[in-house]
Design a protein around this motif. Sequence first.
Motif, PDB file in Angstrom:
ATOM      1  N   ALA A  63      -4.933 -32.951 -28.542  1.00  0.00           N
ATOM      2  CA  ALA A  63      -6.278 -33.505 -28.595  1.00  0.00           C
ATOM      3  C   ALA A  63      -6.195 -34.542 -27.821  1.00  0.00           C
ATOM      4  CB  ALA A  63      -6.494 -33.882 -30.095  1.00  0.00           C
ATOM      5  N   ASP A  64      -7.348 -34.628 -26.890  1.00  0.00           N
ATOM      6  CA  ASP A  64      -7.700 -36.008 -25.951  1.00  0.00           C
ATOM      7  C   ASP A  64      -8.918 -36.526 -26.527  1.00  0.00           C
ATOM      8  OD1 ASP A  64      -8.845 -37.489 -23.953  1.00  0.00           O
ATOM      9  OD2 ASP A  64      -7.878 -36.002 -22.514  1.00  0.00           O
ATOM     10  N   ASP A  65      -8.522 -37.793 -27.044  1.00  0.00           N
ATOM     11  CA  ASP A  65      -9.761 -38.442 -27.690  1.00  0.00           C
ATOM     12  C   ASP A  65     -10.808 -39.014 -26.526  1.00  0.00           C
ATOM     13  OD1 ASP A  65      -8.606 -37.901 -30.232  1.00  0.00           O
ATOM     14  OD2 ASP A  65      -7.476 -39.691 -30.410  1.00  0.00           O
ATOM     15  N   VAL A  66     -10.417 -39.341 -25.693  1.00  0.00           N
ATOM     16  CA  VAL A  66     -11.276 -39.896 -24.388  1.00  0.00           C
ATOM     17  C   VAL A  66     -12.389 -38.875 -23.862  1.00  0.00           C
ATOM     18  CG1 VAL A  66     -11.343 -40.898 -22.268  1.00  0.00           C
ATOM     19  CG2 VAL A  66      -9.565 -41.527 -23.645  1.00  0.00           C
ATOM     20  N   GLU A  67     -11.581 -37.565 -23.785  1.00  0.00           N
ATOM     21  CA  GLU A  67     -12.413 -36.348 -23.327  1.00  0.00           C
ATOM     22  C   GLU A  67     -13.232 -35.494 -24.463  1.00  0.00           C
ATOM     23  OE1 GLU A  67     -13.350 -35.836 -20.262  1.00  0.00           O
ATOM     24  OE2 GLU A  67     -11.749 -36.978 -19.234  1.00  0.00           O
ATOM     25  N   ARG A  68     -12.763 -36.130 -25.547  1.00  0.00           N
ATOM     26  CA  ARG A  68     -13.115 -35.364 -26.880  1.00  0.00           C
ATOM     27  C   ARG A  68     -12.952 -33.725 -26.865  1.00  0.00           C
ATOM     28  NH1 ARG A  68     -17.148 -37.662 -30.369  1.00  0.00           N
ATOM     29  NH2 ARG A  68     -16.771 -40.083 -30.108  1.00  0.00           N
ATOM     30  N   VAL A  69     -11.603 -33.414 -26.276  1.00  0.00           N
ATOM     31  CA  VAL A  69     -11.277 -32.105 -26.234  1.00  0.00           C
ATOM     32  C   VAL A  69      -9.958 -31.810 -27.190  1.00  0.00           C
ATOM     33  CG1 VAL A  69     -10.192 -30.233 -24.822  1.00  0.00           C
ATOM     34  CG2 VAL A  69     -11.847 -31.900 -23.918  1.00  0.00           C
ATOM     35  N   ARG A  70     -10.101 -30.565 -27.970  1.00  0.00           N
ATOM     36  CA  ARG A  70      -9.037 -30.273 -28.520  1.00  0.00           C
ATOM     37  C   ARG A  70      -8.649 -28.764 -28.354  1.00  0.00           C
ATOM     38  NH1 ARG A  70      -9.973 -28.341 -34.303  1.00  0.00           N
ATOM     39  NH2 ARG A  70      -7.614 -27.722 -35.121  1.00  0.00           N
ATOM     40  N   LEU A  71      -7.442 -28.405 -28.235  1.00  0.00           N
ATOM     41  CA  LEU A  71      -6.861 -27.097 -27.886  1.00  0.00           C
ATOM     42  C   LEU A  71      -5.869 -26.759 -28.810  1.00  0.00           C
ATOM     43  CD1 LEU A  71      -6.513 -27.682 -23.968  1.00  0.00           C
ATOM     44  CD2 LEU A  71      -8.531 -26.424 -25.146  1.00  0.00           C
ATOM     45  N   LEU A  72      -5.788 -25.431 -29.031  1.00  0.00           N
ATOM     46  CA  LEU A  72      -4.827 -24.967 -30.082  1.00  0.00           C
ATOM     47  C   LEU A  72      -4.068 -24.013 -28.993  1.00  0.00           C
ATOM     48  CD1 LEU A  72      -6.148 -24.319 -33.596  1.00  0.00           C
ATOM     49  CD2 LEU A  72      -4.954 -26.372 -32.754  1.00  0.00           C
ATOM     50  N   TYR A  73      -2.731 -24.105 -29.013  1.00  0.00           N
ATOM     51  CA  TYR A  73      -2.093 -23.318 -27.964  1.00  0.00           C
ATOM     52  C   TYR A  73      -0.541 -23.032 -28.298  1.00  0.00           C
ATOM     53  CZ  TYR A  73       0.328 -27.653 -26.421  1.00  0.00           C
ATOM     54  OH  TYR A  73       1.322 -28.695 -26.291  1.00  0.00           O
ATOM     55  N   PHE A  74       0.080 -21.981 -27.665  1.00  0.00           N
ATOM     56  CA  PHE A  74       1.510 -21.811 -27.743  1.00  0.00           C
ATOM     57  C   PHE A  74       2.071 -21.764 -26.661  1.00  0.00           C
ATOM     58  CE2 PHE A  74      -0.128 -17.728 -28.372  1.00  0.00           C
ATOM     59  CZ  PHE A  74       0.717 -16.657 -27.467  1.00  0.00           C
ATOM     60  N   VAL A  75       3.378 -22.014 -26.138  1.00  0.00           N
ATOM     61  CA  VAL A  75       4.139 -21.998 -25.018  1.00  0.00           C
ATOM     62  C   VAL A  75       5.002 -20.694 -25.091  1.00  0.00           C
ATOM     63  CG1 VAL A  75       5.326 -23.064 -23.273  1.00  0.00           C
ATOM     64  CG2 VAL A  75       3.954 -24.549 -24.871  1.00  0.00           C
ATOM     65  N   VAL A  83      -0.537 -20.440 -23.571  1.00  0.00           N
ATOM     66  CA  VAL A  83      -1.755 -19.494 -24.236  1.00  0.00           C
ATOM     67  C   VAL A  83      -2.435 -20.359 -24.779  1.00  0.00           C
ATOM     68  CG1 VAL A  83      -2.375 -17.406 -25.138  1.00  0.00           C
ATOM     69  CG2 VAL A  83      -0.191 -17.518 -23.799  1.00  0.00           C
ATOM     70  N   VAL A  84      -3.737 -20.669 -24.630  1.00  0.00           N
ATOM     71  CA  VAL A  84      -4.722 -21.316 -25.304  1.00  0.00           C
ATOM     72  C   VAL A  84      -5.476 -20.439 -26.312  1.00  0.00           C
ATOM     73  CG1 VAL A  84      -6.869 -22.723 -25.309  1.00  0.00           C
ATOM     74  CG2 VAL A  84      -5.221 -22.846 -23.371  1.00  0.00           C
ATOM     75  N   ALA A  85      -5.479 -20.604 -27.446  1.00  0.00           N
ATOM     76  CA  ALA A  85      -5.717 -19.847 -28.523  1.00  0.00           C
ATOM     77  C   ALA A  85      -7.271 -20.376 -29.054  1.00  0.00           C
ATOM     78  CB  ALA A  85      -4.919 -19.832 -29.747  1.00  0.00           C
ATOM     79  N   TYR A  86      -7.748 -21.663 -28.735  1.00  0.00           N
ATOM     80  CA  TYR A  86      -8.889 -22.152 -29.434  1.00  0.00           C
ATOM     81  C   TYR A  86      -9.081 -23.397 -28.523  1.00  0.00           C
ATOM     82  CZ  TYR A  86     -11.882 -24.826 -32.519  1.00  0.00           C
ATOM     83  OH  TYR A  86     -12.976 -25.428 -33.419  1.00  0.00           O
ATOM     84  N   ILE A  87     -10.639 -23.446 -28.135  1.00  0.00           N
ATOM     85  CA  ILE A  87     -11.177 -24.457 -27.657  1.00  0.00           C
ATOM     86  C   ILE A  87     -12.075 -25.270 -28.360  1.00  0.00           C
ATOM     87  CG2 ILE A  87     -12.368 -25.389 -25.554  1.00  0.00           C
ATOM     88  CD1 ILE A  87     -11.261 -22.562 -24.139  1.00  0.00           C
ATOM     89  N   GLU A  88     -12.110 -26.503 -28.488  1.00  0.00           N
ATOM     90  CA  GLU A  88     -13.144 -27.305 -29.145  1.00  0.00           C
ATOM     91  C   GLU A  88     -13.336 -28.483 -28.178  1.00  0.00           C
ATOM     92  OE1 GLU A  88     -12.752 -30.115 -32.713  1.00  0.00           O
ATOM     93  OE2 GLU A  88     -12.598 -28.165 -33.348  1.00  0.00           O
TER      94      GLU A  88
END
Length: 89
Positions: A63-75, A83-88
């Motif tokens: 989660a990047d609070d400045v850019e207001r982005v949240r990603l769920l992923y696995f490596v 691999v990004v599973a979810y984008i907010e």
Amino acid sequence: MPPHDRRRARVAFSDAAAKQLEALTDEAELHALDRALVVLSVDPEIGEPIPGSTDGPQLRQYADDVERVRLLYFVTALKTVVVVAYIEV
């Protein structure tokens, strides 16, 4: 090896994340997402592990609070693909 000599991980998207990406049309949101994806490609371990199943790769959240982005992923096991599973945004 110094950090600047490391190769970046390749970023891939799950089908669900790809659909979310297609729905983004706002330039500011796309720019914010691009910045977050670069961060993940440089340091895939930056996110927090999400508690849960130990089967398969560990799901993580960045989660990047400045850019207001949240990603769920696995490596992937070789740490070469994120691999990004979810984008907010």
